[in-house]
Each structure stands twice: as structure tokens, then as C-alpha cells.
Design a protein around this motif. Structure first.
Motif, PDB file in Angstrom:
ATOM      1  N   MET A  36       0.848  -1.201   0.000  1.00  0.00           N
ATOM      2  CA  MET A  36       0.000   0.000   0.000  1.00  0.00           C
ATOM      3  C   MET A  36       0.879   1.245   0.000  1.00  0.00           C
ATOM      4  O   MET A  36       1.865   1.321   0.708  1.00  0.00           O
ATOM      5  N   ASN A  37       0.509   2.206  -0.806  1.00  0.00           N
ATOM      6  CA  ASN A  37       1.318   3.414  -0.876  1.00  0.00           C
ATOM      7  C   ASN A  37       0.970   4.352   0.273  1.00  0.00           C
ATOM      8  O   ASN A  37      -0.104   4.277   0.858  1.00  0.00           O
ATOM      9  N   THR A  38       1.873   5.227   0.526  1.00  0.00           N
ATOM     10  CA  THR A  38       1.591   6.225   1.547  1.00  0.00           C
ATOM     11  C   THR A  38       1.248   7.540   0.894  1.00  0.00           C
ATOM     12  O   THR A  38       1.550   7.776  -0.268  1.00  0.00           O
ATOM     13  N   ASN A  39       0.621   8.390   1.622  1.00  0.00           N
ATOM     14  CA  ASN A  39       0.262   9.706   1.096  1.00  0.00           C
ATOM     15  C   ASN A  39       1.432  10.652   1.276  1.00  0.00           C
ATOM     16  O   ASN A  39       1.638  11.210   2.334  1.00  0.00           O
ATOM     17  N   GLU A  62      -3.534   2.947   4.199  1.00  0.00           N
ATOM     18  CA  GLU A  62      -3.954   1.683   4.806  1.00  0.00           C
ATOM     19  C   GLU A  62      -4.551   1.906   6.186  1.00  0.00           C
ATOM     20  O   GLU A  62      -5.603   1.355   6.522  1.00  0.00           O
ATOM     21  N   GLU A  63      -3.875   2.741   6.973  1.00  0.00           N
ATOM     22  CA  GLU A  63      -4.389   3.024   8.323  1.00  0.00           C
ATOM     23  C   GLU A  63      -5.761   3.669   8.245  1.00  0.00           C
ATOM     24  O   GLU A  63      -6.689   3.282   8.968  1.00  0.00           O
ATOM     25  N   LEU A  64      -5.863   4.655   7.353  1.00  0.00           N
ATOM     26  CA  LEU A  64      -7.144   5.360   7.242  1.00  0.00           C
ATOM     27  C   LEU A  64      -8.264   4.406   6.829  1.00  0.00           C
ATOM     28  O   LEU A  64      -9.354   4.418   7.415  1.00  0.00           O
ATOM     29  N   GLY A  80      -7.882  -0.478  -2.891  1.00  0.00           N
ATOM     30  CA  GLY A  80      -6.621  -0.118  -2.246  1.00  0.00           C
ATOM     31  C   GLY A  80      -5.403  -0.314  -3.112  1.00  0.00           C
ATOM     32  O   GLY A  80      -4.281  -0.199  -2.615  1.00  0.00           O
ATOM     33  N   ARG A  81      -5.595  -0.618  -4.396  1.00  0.00           N
ATOM     34  CA  ARG A  81      -4.424  -0.839  -5.241  1.00  0.00           C
ATOM     35  C   ARG A  81      -3.771   0.479  -5.659  1.00  0.00           C
ATOM     36  O   ARG A  81      -2.616   0.507  -6.026  1.00  0.00           O
ATOM     37  N   SER A  82      -4.544   1.558  -5.675  1.00  0.00           N
ATOM     38  CA  SER A  82      -3.961   2.870  -5.955  1.00  0.00           C
ATOM     39  C   SER A  82      -4.087   3.734  -4.697  1.00  0.00           C
ATOM     40  O   SER A  82      -4.735   3.329  -3.724  1.00  0.00           O
ATOM     41  N   ARG A  83      -3.480   4.886  -4.751  1.00  0.00           N
ATOM     42  CA  ARG A  83      -3.585   5.762  -3.585  1.00  0.00           C
ATOM     43  C   ARG A  83      -4.991   6.341  -3.491  1.00  0.00           C
ATOM     44  O   ARG A  83      -5.687   6.488  -4.501  1.00  0.00           O
ATOM     45  N   ILE A  84      -5.363   6.722  -2.286  1.00  0.00           N
ATOM     46  CA  ILE A  84      -6.691   7.313  -2.104  1.00  0.00           C
ATOM     47  C   ILE A  84      -6.798   8.607  -2.902  1.00  0.00           C
ATOM     48  O   ILE A  84      -7.830   8.901  -3.518  1.00  0.00           O
TER      49      ILE A  84
END
Lengths: 201, 216
Positions: free
Chosen positions: A1-4, A27-29, A86-90
Motif C-alpha cells: 500500500m502506498n503512503t500519502n 492503509e491506516e485510514l 486499495g491498489r492505488s492511492r486514495i
């Protein structure tokens, strides 16, 4: 999972009840939201709304419409949160929703501003009124040229330059290769150039 | 700076402004009360719907069934037959049949070969005749020898072994004669064909299996 941690995260720092909190990872969000944590949804909105608004503001050229479409974008996002894999960033996912919302909106009449009916901001003393008018006219012509592009090219160019999405993320959301994205960008620039040259001549 | 760079610069220079102050509050107010239930509808790990999996399964079963049917098709090559043609030792009886078939085919194809084969057959007959004479002479000689050696038989330790060796030789000669005779007699006769009974029974077994499968 990518991070923001992208350029679109202008408001990435959370300040909740006066306490500094580090930026949340996607991911946490998502885990907290799926666990029913209302504050996580608030944090997500706070983290992303500026970037979404800026993207829509550049697309529409209108402050009020951009704000309306930003609200509409988040409304759709809450409804379709369960389908987000969840494969791309939010932020990438939200930009795609924002673009679709924008496309739906411009099907109605006169939703892309020509800026003719918006008066120049006279309160800003630094640039002259002529400069502001010239800049607005340039932006209007540029926006018209962008809106005349075919949809794949239009999304690619607006996501990259106005949504500040990296090529790799556009490739993920469009399910194409980064090479194909770069080709799209090159083709879009050529077509915009032709549009602008034709309009000026 | 070329034209593309200029357009890139202009695209990047399109201005935005700060969002309205109440925008965030409006967005947060619109978060639905049941958002957790909406968010909980996660897509499946495979990313596929149940009917896609079912359709895939049906396709696999269909392909497998047709492959099974094709493997039992009577028109498909008979690998037993191929094995016998390439390795007659695997089935001596059928090997002999196929050998006579190939002789007949060769005869039909070439007159020179036919003449050569006739010559070979005549020589074979002659050999068989001489062999018989030799056998008779040998038998007579053996009988004479046995009679001559009979008194000393009990005192010679290798005598029993020699008798057995003679019996083997006699048997070999008899087999040679028997093998040469049908070859001469069957000259020009239509070659015997392989029975279809085996394939027929295999086909019937296949249909019976299919019927049982459908019944199940």
C-alpha cells in the motif's frame, strides 16, 4: 500500500483538537474507516479536500462550481468506498472520481467558466488589471483547448498538470503502461498547440 | 524554448485559489451515518464475481469432457497397431501377419522384387527339402549311433546331455520346415486383415460409460 506523500497532499498534516498528528497512511485510514471510525473519515476529508478542490478549480475555472463539485466528489467517494480495492492511492482514486464528476457536470449547459462573467480581482494590488485580464484570457483559451481533447488525452493531461498526479499513478488508474501515458501527454500537447495556433491565427 | 515547453509552462501555471472556508465543514457534514457499512463491502480477494468463477468452471468441465471424448474416438490412431508395426517383437503373432502383408505389398509394387522373392521362395523350398533329408539322415544316423553307443551309455557321463542336444536340434529343424511351408503355399493369397472386434468393443464401452455418467 502506498503512503500519502505526493505533491497533491498540501494539507497532509492533521491537527485534531490542537494535537499534532503525523499524516495517515492510506492503509491506516481505510482500516479505521472500515472499522466504523468516524474521525478517520473526517481526517480523510481534511487530508484530501484541498487537492481535489484545486484540481476541480483548474478544470472548471470557477470557484463556486469547483466547491460544489468537490462536495459532490466526496459524496460519491463515501458511497463507493466499499469498492475501493486499495491498489492505488486514495488521492488518485479521489482525483478520478473528481474528473468523472466534472465530466458529468459539463454535460449541462455553461458549466465550464469562460471567466468573462467573473470580474478581475481588483483587491489584488500587485499585478495590473491588464495583466490579470491577459492571464485570465490565456487560461480561458488554454482550458478551451484542453476541453476539446479526446477524453483519454484530456484526463491524462489534466491529471498530470492540474491534479499533479505522477505518470506512474495515472498509468495505474488508467490500467496502461507509463510509456503509453507519456505518449498520451505528448499527443495532448501537440493537439493543444494546434488548437492554440489555430485560434490565434 | 519550444512550443511544447511553453504549453507545459502555461498548463502548470494555471492558478487556483484557497477553497472556501466552509467547504471542509460541508464535506464532513455529508459523511453518511452508515458510511462504515458502505466501506465494509470490500471486493473479493480474487476481484471476481461468483458467476465469473462458475462460468470458468463450466468451461473447464466442458473442455475436459471433449478432451476425454476425443481420446476415445474410434477414428483416433490405434497405438497398439503402430507399436506392432514398428516393433513386431512386441506381438509375434501379429508381427508375422504384418510381415506377410508387407511381402504381398512389395510383390504387387515391383516385378523385379517379385522375381527375387520367387527365387528366394524356391531356394527356401529346396532348403526345406534338403533339411528334411538331412533330418531323416540325421535321425537314422542318430539311431545307429544310439544303438552303437547303447552298451557304453551307462559308463559315459555326457551321454544324456548329448541326447538332449540332438532333440533340440531336431525340434529346430522341424520348426524351420513348418515355417517355410506356409510361406510357399500362401503366395498370392490375400493378406489376412486385422479384426475390428477390439475397436468395436472399445467403442461400445465408451458409449456405455457415457450413458452411466449421464445417469449418475
Amino acid at each position: 500500500m502506498n503512503t500519502n506523500a505526493g505533491p497533491a497532499q498540501a494539507g497532509g498534516m492533521n491537527v485534531h483538537a490542537g494535537v499534532f498528528q503525523p499524516p495517515n497512511t492510506d492503509e491506516e485510514l481505510l482500516d479505521r474507516i472500515r472499522g466504523g471510525d468516524r474521525s478517520a473519515a473526517d481526517a480523510l476529508a481534511q487530508q484530501e479536500y484541498r487537492a481535489v478542490y484545486a484540481y476541480l478549480r483548474k478544470l472548471t475555472g470557477d470557484t463556486d462550481r469547483a466547491a460544489d463539485l468537490t462536495q459532490e466528489t466526496f459524496r460519491k467517494a463515501w458511497q463507493s468506498l466499499g469498492r475501493f480495492d486499495g491498489r492505488s492511492r486514495i488521492s488518485t482514486w479521489l482525483h478520478r472520481i473528481a474528473y468523472t464528476t466534472f465530466l458529468n457536470a459539463i454535460r449541462g449547459p455553461r458549466l465550464v467558466s469562460t471567466d468573462d462573467d467573473d470580474p478581475p480581482p481588483l483587491a489584488d494590488p500587485s499585478p495590473s488589471a491588464d495583466d490579470v485580464l491577459r492571464q485570465r484570457e490565456d487560461e480561458r483559451r488554454l482550458r478551451s483547448a484542453v476541453m476539446a481533447l479526446p477524453d483519454p488525452l484530456r484526463f491524462t493531461i489534466t491529471a498530470h498538470y492540474w491534479g499533479e498526479m505522477p505518470v506512474r499513478e495515472i498509468a495505474e488508474v488508467e490500467k496502461i503502461t507509463t510509456v503509453a501515458v507519456r505518449k498520451r501527454l505528448a499527443r495532448a500537447l501537440e493537439q493543444i498547440e494546434r488548437q492554440l495556433t489555430g485560434a490565434s491565427s | 524554448m519550444n512550443q511544447n515547453d511553453e504549453i507545459r509552462r502555461r498548463l502548470s501555471g494555471v492558478t487556483s485559489d484557497e477553497p472556501p472556508e466552509n467547504l471542509l465543514q460541508n464535506i464532513q457534514n455529508e459523511i453518511p451515518a452508515d458510511f462504515a457499512a458502505l466501506a465494509a463491502k470490500r471486493p473479493s480477494a480474487l476481484g471476481a464475481r461468483w458467476w465469473q468463477v462458475a462460468a470458468l468452471l463450466v468451461v473447464f468441465v466442458g473442455v475436459g469432457f471433449f478432451a476425454w471424448q476425443a481420446s476415445r474416438d474410434p477414428l483416433s490412431p490405434d497405438f497398439d497397431d503402430i507399436a506392432v508395426r514398428t516393433e513386431p517383437r512386441l506381438a509375434p503373432e501379429r508381427g508375422r501377419v504384418l510381415e506377410s502383408e508387407s511381402v504381398a505389398e512389395g510383390r504387387a509394387q515391383s516385378p523385379e522384387l517379385q522375381a527375387t522373392q520367387e527365387s528366394a521362395t524356391q531356394q527356401s523350398e529346396l532348403f526345406a527339402h534338403r533339411s528334411m533329408q538331412t533330418t531323416e539322415a540325421g535321425s537314422a544316423a542318430s539311431a545307429i549311433q544310439e544303438r552303437a553307443l547303447a552298451p557304453a551309455a551307462s559308463t559315459m557321463p555326457g551321454q544324456d546331455l548329448m541326447t538332449r542336444s540332438d532333440a533340440v536340434r531336431d525340434r529346430a529343424e522341424a520348426i524351420t520346415v513348418q515355417a517355410a511351408a506356409p510361406l510357399c503355399q500362401n503366395r498370392g493369397a490375400p493378406p489376412p486383415r486385422r479384426s475390428l472386434a477390439n475397436k468395436r468393443s472399445k467403442n461400445v464401452r465408451s458409449k456405455e460409460g457415457l450413458a452411466m455418467w449421464w445417469a449418475a
